[in-house]
Design a protein around this motif. Structure first.
Motif, mmCIF file in Angstrom:
data_model
loop_
_atom_site.group_PDB
_atom_site.id
_atom_site.type_symbol
_atom_site.label_atom_id
_atom_site.label_comp_id
_atom_site.label_asym_id
_atom_site.label_seq_id
_atom_site.Cartn_x
_atom_site.Cartn_y
_atom_site.Cartn_z
ATOM 1 N N LEU A 20 0.845 -1.225 0.162
ATOM 2 C CA LEU A 20 -0.098 -0.119 -0.068
ATOM 3 C C LEU A 20 0.790 1.236 -0.108
ATOM 4 O O LEU A 20 0.514 2.305 -0.725
ATOM 5 N N PHE A 21 2.050 1.167 0.688
ATOM 6 C CA PHE A 21 2.940 2.497 0.920
ATOM 7 C C PHE A 21 3.522 2.564 -0.419
ATOM 8 O O PHE A 21 3.673 3.572 -0.965
ATOM 9 N N ALA A 22 4.070 1.378 -0.955
ATOM 10 C CA ALA A 22 4.722 1.368 -2.502
ATOM 11 C C ALA A 22 3.815 2.261 -3.459
ATOM 12 O O ALA A 22 4.264 2.800 -4.367
ATOM 13 N N ALA A 23 2.279 1.785 -3.449
ATOM 14 C CA ALA A 23 1.500 2.137 -4.354
ATOM 15 C C ALA A 23 1.414 3.758 -4.170
ATOM 16 O O ALA A 23 1.615 4.695 -5.150
ATOM 17 N N VAL A 24 1.241 4.456 -2.892
ATOM 18 C CA VAL A 24 1.353 5.683 -2.585
ATOM 19 C C VAL A 24 2.548 6.649 -3.049
ATOM 20 O O VAL A 24 2.607 7.367 -3.830
ATOM 21 N N LEU A 25 3.563 5.789 -2.747
ATOM 22 C CA LEU A 25 4.829 6.397 -3.194
ATOM 23 C C LEU A 25 5.097 6.350 -4.608
ATOM 24 O O LEU A 25 5.349 7.570 -5.439
ATOM 25 N N ALA A 26 4.808 5.182 -5.503
ATOM 26 C CA ALA A 26 4.833 5.228 -6.917
ATOM 27 C C ALA A 26 3.779 6.305 -7.441
ATOM 28 O O ALA A 26 4.579 6.845 -8.623
ATOM 29 N N ASN A 27 2.688 6.379 -6.986
ATOM 30 C CA ASN A 27 1.807 7.227 -7.561
ATOM 31 C C ASN A 27 2.183 8.655 -7.535
ATOM 32 O O ASN A 27 1.944 9.488 -8.369
ATOM 33 N N SER A 28 2.792 8.886 -6.507
ATOM 34 C CA SER A 28 3.268 10.226 -6.084
ATOM 35 C C SER A 28 4.435 10.714 -7.223
ATOM 36 O O SER A 28 4.547 11.866 -7.634
ATOM 37 N N LEU A 29 5.493 9.731 -7.655
ATOM 38 C CA LEU A 29 6.532 10.020 -8.241
ATOM 39 C C LEU A 29 6.187 9.673 -10.013
ATOM 40 O O LEU A 29 6.532 10.821 -10.574
ATOM 41 N N ALA A 30 5.112 9.072 -10.153
ATOM 42 C CA ALA A 30 4.731 9.158 -11.576
ATOM 43 C C ALA A 30 3.502 8.374 -11.671
ATOM 44 O O ALA A 30 3.495 7.104 -11.689
ATOM 45 N N PRO A 31 2.406 9.073 -11.612
ATOM 46 C CA PRO A 31 0.914 8.474 -11.594
ATOM 47 C C PRO A 31 0.824 7.712 -12.736
ATOM 48 O O PRO A 31 1.346 7.679 -13.770
ATOM 49 N N GLY A 32 0.312 6.454 -12.515
ATOM 50 C CA GLY A 32 -0.176 5.406 -13.565
ATOM 51 C C GLY A 32 0.999 4.485 -13.924
ATOM 52 O O GLY A 32 0.866 3.425 -14.762
ATOM 53 N N ASN A 33 2.270 4.552 -13.207
ATOM 54 C CA ASN A 33 3.225 3.595 -13.543
ATOM 55 C C ASN A 33 2.971 2.259 -13.199
ATOM 56 O O ASN A 33 2.007 1.958 -12.445
ATOM 57 N N VAL A 34 3.902 1.285 -13.732
ATOM 58 C CA VAL A 34 3.611 0.029 -13.603
ATOM 59 C C VAL A 34 3.637 -0.488 -12.228
ATOM 60 O O VAL A 34 3.034 -1.682 -11.614
ATOM 61 N N VAL A 35 4.728 0.099 -11.378
ATOM 62 C CA VAL A 35 4.950 -0.074 -10.047
ATOM 63 C C VAL A 35 3.760 0.200 -9.008
ATOM 64 O O VAL A 35 3.179 -0.543 -8.128
ATOM 65 N N ASN A 36 2.785 1.468 -9.442
ATOM 66 C CA ASN A 36 1.795 1.783 -8.842
ATOM 67 C C ASN A 36 0.844 0.738 -9.050
ATOM 68 O O ASN A 36 0.017 0.416 -8.191
ATOM 69 N N THR A 37 0.455 0.345 -10.159
ATOM 70 C CA THR A 37 -0.611 -0.476 -10.640
ATOM 71 C C THR A 37 -0.446 -1.811 -10.059
ATOM 72 O O THR A 37 -1.398 -2.397 -9.422
ATOM 73 N N ILE A 38 0.717 -2.460 -9.855
ATOM 74 C CA ILE A 38 1.108 -3.880 -9.358
ATOM 75 C C ILE A 38 1.031 -3.690 -7.800
ATOM 76 O O ILE A 38 0.124 -4.247 -7.166
ATOM 77 N N SER A 39 1.496 -2.688 -7.198
ATOM 78 C CA SER A 39 1.395 -2.373 -5.768
ATOM 79 C C SER A 39 0.230 -2.227 -5.318
ATOM 80 O O SER A 39 -0.486 -2.763 -4.357
ATOM 81 N N ALA A 40 -0.679 -1.300 -6.181
ATOM 82 C CA ALA A 40 -2.068 -0.887 -5.418
ATOM 83 C C ALA A 40 -2.816 -2.137 -5.843
ATOM 84 O O ALA A 40 -3.788 -2.589 -4.933
ATOM 85 N N GLY A 41 -2.914 -3.026 -6.852
ATOM 86 C CA GLY A 41 -3.537 -3.920 -7.109
ATOM 87 C C GLY A 41 -3.444 -5.216 -6.165
ATOM 88 O O GLY A 41 -4.447 -5.681 -5.661
ATOM 89 N N LEU A 42 -2.078 -5.360 -6.004
ATOM 90 C CA LEU A 42 -1.786 -6.702 -4.973
ATOM 91 C C LEU A 42 -2.070 -6.156 -3.616
ATOM 92 O O LEU A 42 -2.794 -6.903 -2.801
ATOM 93 N N GLY A 43 -1.626 -5.085 -3.181
ATOM 94 C CA GLY A 43 -1.801 -4.436 -1.921
ATOM 95 C C GLY A 43 -3.032 -4.063 -1.432
ATOM 96 O O GLY A 43 -3.389 -4.613 -0.301
ATOM 97 N N ALA A 44 -3.466 -3.027 -2.069
ATOM 98 C CA ALA A 44 -4.907 -2.345 -1.826
ATOM 99 C C ALA A 44 -6.123 -3.160 -2.082
ATOM 100 O O ALA A 44 -7.064 -3.151 -1.692
ATOM 101 N N VAL A 45 -5.915 -4.101 -3.230
ATOM 102 C CA VAL A 45 -7.215 -4.536 -3.555
ATOM 103 C C VAL A 45 -7.179 -6.352 -3.263
ATOM 104 O O VAL A 45 -8.245 -6.669 -3.159
ATOM 105 N N VAL A 46 -5.994 -6.740 -3.118
ATOM 106 C CA VAL A 46 -6.143 -8.167 -2.684
ATOM 107 C C VAL A 46 -5.633 -8.438 -1.025
ATOM 108 O O VAL A 46 -6.272 -8.894 -0.349
ATOM 109 N N LEU A 47 -4.315 -8.006 -0.737
ATOM 110 C CA LEU A 47 -3.882 -8.542 0.465
ATOM 111 C C LEU A 47 -4.288 -7.838 1.502
ATOM 112 O O LEU A 47 -4.488 -8.255 2.815
#
Length: 178
Positions: free
Chosen positions: A132-159
């Motif tokens: 979840l933290f990785a998704a927030v950080l990745a989204n802050s640096l470059a919205p919509g990047n692949v790290v954000n998508t994967i970490s948000a999907g796995l962290g915020a939507v699954v785990l």
């Protein structure tokens, strides 16, 4: 509120928050902005019910850290709620998910260290919080990047929702904090 009443309420709030996180993740890719807004408000409302129940499980063991982390998470929920009521167009995930990710990691470290819940539950919460933290950080640096998508999907939507559901089940069964 005594534990007998707090834990069932917290359990249902955990289930609600898990559902709202999944809806929030799915709504990000749909053209229904109202669904995204509703899910964010749902996360805030469910969080206000879930946080005290989980804090109660750890407050006797690590009162300082558990309280500080819970206040941080409440701050994120409160800020998110104000943004959606006042503006409705906030595009920063830091207040809500930054606070919740720090809370998830910290509370699960305490829960594992004090053996208040199963190791698998604690590890699931820590990994979910870090993603979840990785998704927030990745989204802050470059919205919509692949790290954000994967970490948000796995962290915020699954785990993280899986952790909330498991914790909710434990609270309903009366195994909270054991």
């Amino acid at each position: 509120m005594e534990a007998k009443k707090l834990y069932p309420f917290g359990a249902w709030a955990s289930f609600g928050m898990a559902l709202m996180l999944v809806i929030n993740g799915v709504a990000t890719f749909l053209p229904f902005y109202w669904l995204f807004q509703a899910s964010r408000i749902g996360i805030v409302l469910a969080g206000f019910g879930m946080l005290p129940a989980i804090w109660r499980q750890l407050k006797d063991e690590e009162a300082g850290w558990a309280t500080w982390l819970t206040v941080l998470a409440f701050f994120g929920l409160f800020a998110e709620g104000l943004y959606h009521i006042a503006h409705g167009d906030m595009n920063s995930n830091w207040p809500l998910f930054g606070g919740l990710s720090a809370w998830a990691v910290g509370m699960n470290v305490i829960g594992l260290r004090r053996r208040r819940w199963p190791a698998a539950l604690g590890i699931l919460g820590i990994v979910g919080g870090l993603l979840l933290f990785a998704a927030v950080l990745a989204n802050s640096l470059a919205p919509g990047n692949v790290v954000n998508t994967i970490s948000a999907g796995l962290g915020a939507v699954v785990l993280y929702p899986a952790w909330l559901a498991w914790m909710g089940i434990r609270m309903l069964k009366g195994k909270a904090g054991t």
